[in-house]
Design an enzyme around this catalytic site. Structure first.
Site, PDB file in Angstrom:
ATOM      1  N   VAL A  76       0.848  -1.327  -0.134  1.00  0.00           N
ATOM      2  CA  VAL A  76      -0.146  -0.087  -0.013  1.00  0.00           C
ATOM      3  C   VAL A  76       0.914   1.015  -0.133  1.00  0.00           C
ATOM      4  O   VAL A  76       0.538   2.015  -0.759  1.00  0.00           O
ATOM      5  CB  VAL A  76      -1.100  -0.045   1.320  1.00  0.00           C
ATOM      6  CG1 VAL A  76      -1.684   1.031   1.315  1.00  0.00           C
ATOM      7  CG2 VAL A  76      -2.017  -1.108   1.041  1.00  0.00           C
ATOM      8  N   GLU A  77       2.034   1.303   0.572  1.00  0.00           N
ATOM      9  CA  GLU A  77       2.752   2.332   0.829  1.00  0.00           C
ATOM     10  C   GLU A  77       3.394   2.761  -0.320  1.00  0.00           C
ATOM     11  O   GLU A  77       3.542   4.002  -0.731  1.00  0.00           O
ATOM     12  CB  GLU A  77       3.724   2.194   2.169  1.00  0.00           C
ATOM     13  CG  GLU A  77       3.044   2.291   3.486  1.00  0.00           C
ATOM     14  CD  GLU A  77       2.486   3.651   3.902  1.00  0.00           C
ATOM     15  OE1 GLU A  77       2.760   4.545   3.174  1.00  0.00           O
ATOM     16  OE2 GLU A  77       1.621   3.634   4.693  1.00  0.00           O
TER      17      GLU A  77
END
Length: 127
Positions: A76-77
């Site tokens: 996600v990051e």
């Protein structure tokens, strides 16, 4: 080739790309994590994907975290892009802010090993 679980030693600088392993991890697990890295970032080299997978496994065990959680957070990051930079200035795989990276002793936030070490410690601290 057999990959080994780490024996947590001192939590020092592990940028040498070699870790003190003791317990064997089946090669299939390393390959599965490498495939996950390549799934999220098909442009990364296989050797880099393997190194990232091994670091995730190492630091996750060292910090008593499920490596699947770490994979989810990193996906996600940064989408597993070690050179990712956000609009706000967060850097690397775990999207560390400059002040956070400095406070955690990260000299190069774009170094996957340094970044994963700090990011996984940060995740552990938040839990």
């Amino acid at each position: 080739m057999v990959f080994y679980y780490p024996v947590p030693t001192s939590k020092g600088n592990l940028t040498s790309r070699s870790f003190p392993y003791r317990y064997p991890i089946p090669e299939e697990i390393v390959e599965a994590y490498k495939r996950a890295v390549l799934y999220f970032n098909p442009n990364i080299e296989e050797n880099s994907a393997r190194m990232i997978a091994q670091a995730i496994l190492y630091f996750s065990v060292e910090n008593n975290l499920d490596p699947r959680l770490v994979v989810a957070v990193i996906a996600v990051e940064s989408g597993f892009d070690p050179k990712a930079v956000s609009r706000k200035g967060a850097m690397g795989l775990g999207q560390l802010m400059p002040q956070t990276a400095a406070g955690m002793g990260v000299k190069n936030p774009f170094d996957p090993i340094d970044n994963l070490s700090a990011s996984i410690r940060l995740i552990r601290g938040h839990l």
